[in-house]
Design a protein around this motif. Structure first.
Motif, mmCIF file in Angstrom:
data_model
loop_
_atom_site.group_PDB
_atom_site.id
_atom_site.type_symbol
_atom_site.label_atom_id
_atom_site.label_comp_id
_atom_site.label_asym_id
_atom_site.label_seq_id
_atom_site.Cartn_x
_atom_site.Cartn_y
_atom_site.Cartn_z
ATOM 1 N N LEU A 10 9.357 -42.122 -52.909
ATOM 2 C CA LEU A 10 8.976 -40.837 -52.223
ATOM 3 C C LEU A 10 10.151 -39.902 -52.181
ATOM 4 C CD1 LEU A 10 7.375 -43.293 -50.457
ATOM 5 C CD2 LEU A 10 6.089 -41.520 -50.221
ATOM 6 N N LEU A 11 10.186 -38.785 -52.431
ATOM 7 C CA LEU A 11 11.453 -38.095 -52.347
ATOM 8 C C LEU A 11 11.159 -36.622 -51.751
ATOM 9 C CD1 LEU A 11 12.488 -38.421 -56.154
ATOM 10 C CD2 LEU A 11 13.728 -39.464 -54.265
ATOM 11 N N ASN A 12 12.193 -36.190 -51.061
ATOM 12 C CA ASN A 12 12.174 -34.878 -50.334
ATOM 13 C C ASN A 12 13.310 -33.979 -51.084
ATOM 14 O OD1 ASN A 12 10.385 -34.836 -47.958
ATOM 15 N ND2 ASN A 12 11.547 -36.337 -46.904
ATOM 16 N N GLY A 39 17.577 -28.232 -52.654
ATOM 17 C CA GLY A 39 16.213 -27.980 -53.130
ATOM 18 C C GLY A 39 15.717 -28.759 -54.328
ATOM 19 N N ASN A 40 16.456 -29.912 -54.703
ATOM 20 C CA ASN A 40 16.197 -30.713 -55.631
ATOM 21 C C ASN A 40 15.403 -31.677 -55.194
ATOM 22 O OD1 ASN A 40 16.848 -28.957 -57.975
ATOM 23 N ND2 ASN A 40 18.995 -29.693 -57.169
ATOM 24 N N PRO A 41 14.252 -32.521 -55.698
ATOM 25 C CA PRO A 41 13.773 -33.739 -54.865
ATOM 26 C C PRO A 41 14.447 -34.937 -55.324
ATOM 27 C CG PRO A 41 12.633 -33.031 -56.830
ATOM 28 C CD PRO A 41 13.647 -32.058 -56.806
ATOM 29 N N PHE A 42 15.689 -35.101 -54.613
ATOM 30 C CA PHE A 42 16.537 -36.331 -54.822
ATOM 31 C C PHE A 42 16.594 -37.137 -53.642
ATOM 32 C CE2 PHE A 42 18.305 -33.623 -58.418
ATOM 33 C CZ PHE A 42 17.567 -33.952 -59.215
ATOM 34 N N ASP A 43 16.189 -36.589 -52.491
ATOM 35 C CA ASP A 43 16.590 -37.124 -51.048
ATOM 36 C C ASP A 43 15.384 -38.357 -50.805
ATOM 37 O OD1 ASP A 43 17.256 -37.802 -48.519
ATOM 38 O OD2 ASP A 43 16.995 -35.757 -47.735
ATOM 39 N N HIS A 44 15.884 -39.675 -50.661
ATOM 40 C CA HIS A 44 14.913 -40.646 -50.290
ATOM 41 C C HIS A 44 14.715 -40.720 -48.822
ATOM 42 C CE1 HIS A 44 14.830 -42.726 -53.995
ATOM 43 N NE2 HIS A 44 16.247 -42.199 -54.088
ATOM 44 N N PHE A 45 15.526 -39.870 -47.715
ATOM 45 C CA PHE A 45 15.287 -40.017 -46.410
ATOM 46 C C PHE A 45 14.113 -39.179 -46.154
ATOM 47 C CE2 PHE A 45 19.989 -40.848 -46.831
ATOM 48 C CZ PHE A 45 19.918 -42.046 -46.333
ATOM 49 N N GLU A 104 14.496 -39.793 -40.734
ATOM 50 C CA GLU A 104 15.621 -40.401 -41.017
ATOM 51 C C GLU A 104 16.589 -39.826 -41.360
ATOM 52 O OE1 GLU A 104 13.719 -44.581 -42.774
ATOM 53 O OE2 GLU A 104 13.766 -42.726 -43.853
ATOM 54 N N SER A 105 16.523 -38.327 -41.705
ATOM 55 C CA SER A 105 17.394 -37.512 -42.217
ATOM 56 C C SER A 105 18.626 -37.310 -41.014
ATOM 57 C CB SER A 105 16.858 -36.259 -42.494
ATOM 58 O OG SER A 105 16.364 -35.501 -41.672
ATOM 59 N N GLY A 106 19.780 -37.453 -41.661
ATOM 60 C CA GLY A 106 20.826 -37.181 -40.547
ATOM 61 C C GLY A 106 21.644 -38.464 -40.046
ATOM 62 N N LEU A 107 20.960 -39.738 -40.350
ATOM 63 C CA LEU A 107 21.446 -40.750 -39.523
ATOM 64 C C LEU A 107 22.585 -41.138 -40.431
ATOM 65 C CD1 LEU A 107 18.116 -42.797 -38.525
ATOM 66 C CD2 LEU A 107 19.707 -41.786 -36.887
ATOM 67 N N HIS A 108 22.366 -41.126 -41.923
ATOM 68 C CA HIS A 108 23.728 -41.366 -42.669
ATOM 69 C C HIS A 108 25.097 -40.939 -42.140
ATOM 70 C CE1 HIS A 108 25.223 -41.898 -46.839
ATOM 71 N NE2 HIS A 108 25.881 -42.635 -45.974
ATOM 72 N N GLU A 109 24.956 -39.547 -42.197
ATOM 73 C CA GLU A 109 26.267 -38.883 -41.619
ATOM 74 C C GLU A 109 26.783 -39.300 -40.297
ATOM 75 O OE1 GLU A 109 23.330 -37.525 -42.759
ATOM 76 O OE2 GLU A 109 23.739 -36.373 -44.694
ATOM 77 N N PHE A 110 25.621 -39.599 -39.332
ATOM 78 C CA PHE A 110 25.981 -40.016 -37.900
ATOM 79 C C PHE A 110 26.713 -41.206 -37.806
ATOM 80 C CE2 PHE A 110 24.681 -42.658 -34.303
ATOM 81 C CZ PHE A 110 25.597 -42.221 -33.388
ATOM 82 N N PHE A 111 26.336 -42.199 -38.839
ATOM 83 C CA PHE A 111 27.081 -43.553 -38.813
ATOM 84 C C PHE A 111 28.356 -43.376 -39.365
ATOM 85 C CE2 PHE A 111 22.551 -45.376 -38.086
ATOM 86 C CZ PHE A 111 22.845 -46.046 -36.907
ATOM 87 N N TYR A 163 20.808 -46.665 -49.528
ATOM 88 C CA TYR A 163 19.289 -46.374 -49.304
ATOM 89 C C TYR A 163 19.312 -44.876 -49.720
ATOM 90 C CZ TYR A 163 14.831 -45.158 -46.865
ATOM 91 O OH TYR A 163 13.648 -44.862 -46.283
ATOM 92 N N ALA A 164 20.395 -44.102 -49.578
ATOM 93 C CA ALA A 164 20.393 -42.772 -50.292
ATOM 94 C C ALA A 164 20.189 -42.459 -51.687
ATOM 95 C CB ALA A 164 21.761 -42.083 -49.753
ATOM 96 N N LYS A 165 20.607 -43.654 -52.374
ATOM 97 C CA LYS A 165 20.529 -43.803 -53.908
ATOM 98 C C LYS A 165 19.301 -44.254 -54.416
ATOM 99 C CE LYS A 165 25.745 -44.552 -53.822
ATOM 100 N NZ LYS A 165 26.784 -45.279 -54.579
ATOM 101 N N ASP A 166 18.760 -45.314 -53.726
ATOM 102 C CA ASP A 166 17.662 -45.795 -54.412
ATOM 103 C C ASP A 166 16.480 -46.086 -53.391
ATOM 104 O OD1 ASP A 166 18.066 -47.936 -52.473
ATOM 105 O OD2 ASP A 166 18.990 -49.359 -54.020
ATOM 106 N N GLY A 167 16.516 -45.588 -52.266
ATOM 107 C CA GLY A 167 15.322 -45.584 -51.204
ATOM 108 C C GLY A 167 15.022 -47.077 -50.778
ATOM 109 N N LYS A 168 15.819 -47.985 -51.097
ATOM 110 C CA LYS A 168 15.497 -49.257 -50.599
ATOM 111 C C LYS A 168 16.894 -49.808 -49.476
ATOM 112 C CE LYS A 168 15.204 -50.446 -54.936
ATOM 113 N NZ LYS A 168 14.967 -51.517 -55.996
ATOM 114 N N GLY A 169 17.856 -49.414 -49.995
ATOM 115 C CA GLY A 169 19.004 -50.013 -49.246
ATOM 116 C C GLY A 169 19.323 -51.322 -49.339
ATOM 117 N N ILE A 170 20.068 -51.824 -48.407
ATOM 118 C CA ILE A 170 20.299 -53.381 -48.292
ATOM 119 C C ILE A 170 19.697 -53.888 -47.068
ATOM 120 C CG2 ILE A 170 21.972 -55.270 -48.519
ATOM 121 C CD1 ILE A 170 24.033 -52.774 -49.166
#
Length: 436
Positions: A146-148, A153-159, A163-170, A226-233
């Protein structure tokens, strides 16, 4: 206590979230539930994509297999009034059905003005039968991605939108922890190493802060993958949450032991010896009971809430009881601290009590506060706001407590008034051991 932590780890691993989903389509499960739930995702923008890859296309075609997409409103309405719809009617209410007649299928969702949750459900020709019969037992494995749309504007975002913004926050949180550690860790280590009246509190406080820093770093690593594969660790994500729980339990025990030991000694007019943070059996017992209750509720919540975060919006019974526990603890401490502050005539000591109370109440009440105000916002914003708000508030609480316990000049001024009523002070005959 160890077996409780092991149960928590197992629960976290079981409930790990991923937006690239692997598995097998189960016709029997789809028949029993009138549709097999695959995944829920919050799409947004005008280029969101759902990608389905399957094996054994021949079996899927023979079963007339398909994935049905429901928007949040239709799905919730249908779940509430399930008896009013027959199985075929439920399937007909789907926004779109995706036939699984090829190895890979990409579906671009229509433009979404505001983020909405979409539910992907599997069904086949056997789903709506009165009795289950499936002569074809061949497995159909799948991978759903599933991609946003990303910033371009390209459909590459797994978040998802939740969940969007949490990666930058951490990332920013880890950066702040690193900078602060570089500036203050040497002075803090020297203070803890030489001992003193605040030695125990500073060690426990430092351990809790270290656990929070490890949690932030683990979350950053998890979201980076997670940002790369949508699964994370999943293991790293579970470690982050376990560190959050351990930090909160440690701080709860510290604050309760300090506050209850302090208030009980003051109420009994005990002036015989210095007050230690875990010296009174009553305060220790109270802290142990409260901490045990919190651990039980936290573990219970892990099993109830499959959409897992470090901090929840608390829709489950266990989460609600956890919020109630924190509010009751804050109220009980407020009553004891209020009596002590109002009876205290010395301005310096009263200011110490007030600052200490601020740190305690900020820690206890930040979670209930952000859960309460989160209902003023859209559902997809709630858990993000709770997570960010609680982490920042608890960090501020730790800063307040650190400044208080590291303020040797304030302790010197207070103890010079021959007071033995503050946490972790020493009698006047032993001052020279810790202060110069």
């Amino acid at each position: 206590m160890l077996w409780l932590l092991l149960l928590t780890v197992l629960a976290l691993l079981h409930n790990a979230r991923a937006k690239t989903v692997h598995g097998s389509f189960d016709s029997a499960l789809a028949w029993h539930n009138r549709g097999q739930h695959i995944v829920t995702f919050l799409f947004h923008g005008d280029q969101a994509v759902l990608c389905v890859r399957i094996t054994n296309v021949a079996a899927a075609v023979g079963k007339e297999a398909a994935i049905y997409l429901y928007q949040d409103e239709e799905w919730v309405k249908m779940q509430r009034t399930m008896e009013e719809y027959s199985c075929p009617e439920r399937l007909s209410l789907a926004y779109v059905s995706i036939p699984l007649n090829q190895t890979e299928y990409n579906y671009t969702l229509p433009q979404i003005v505001s983020p909405k949750a979409w539910y992907a459900i599997y069904a086949d020709r056997y789903t709506c039968l009165m009795s289950y019969e499936d002569p074809n037992t061949d497995d159909i494995t799948f991978e759903v991605t599933l991609l946003n749309p990303d910033a371009a504007g390209n459909p590459f975002d797994h978040f998802g939108a939740d969940e969007s913004g949490l990666h930058e926050f951490f990332f920013l949180l880890v950066l702040v922890y690193f900078v602060v550690a570089c500036i203050y860790i040497q002075a803090l280590w020297q203070t803890v190493k030489k001992g003193g009246p605040m030695h125990t509190v500073l060690k426990v406080l430092s351990n809790a802060l270290l656990l929070q820093a490890v949690s932030a770093f683990a979350n950053y690593l998890h979201f980076s993958r997670y940002a790369k594969d949508g699964k994370g660790i999943p293991l790293i994500g579970s470690l982050a949450e376990l560190c959050d729980i351990a930090s909160e339990v440690q701080m709860l025990y510290l604050l309760l032991s300090l506050c209850m030991g302090w208030t009980l000694s003051r109420m009994k007019k005990s002036q015989g010896r210095p007050l230690q943070w875990d010296s009174t059996p009553t305060s220790t017992g109270f802290a142990v009971v409260a901490v045990s209750a919190q651990i039980i509720l936290l573990i219970w919540e892990q099993f109830e809430d499959t959409d897992h975060h470090s901090y929840h919006a608390h829709r489950s019974l266990a989460g609600t009881l956890l919020i109630a526990l924190k509010m009751c603890l804050a109220l009980s401490l407020a009553c004891g601290l209020y009596r002590i502050i109002t009876m205290e005539r010395n301005t310096m000591k009263r200011q110490f009590y007030i600052t200490f109370a601020k740190g305690c109440f900020l820690w206890f009440l930040c979670h209930p506060f952000f859960v309460a105000i989160s209902y003023m916002f859209n559902e997809y914003q709630r858990e993000k706001m709770i997570t960010v708000g609680v982490i920042l508030s608890q960090s501020l609480s730790m800063v307040i407590l650190y400044r208080l316990f590291l303020s040797h000049s304030l302790y010197w001024e207070v103890s010079s008034l021959s007071s033995v009523t503050l946490p972790l002070t020493v009698s006047s005959g032993h001052k020279s051991r810790y202060y110069s």
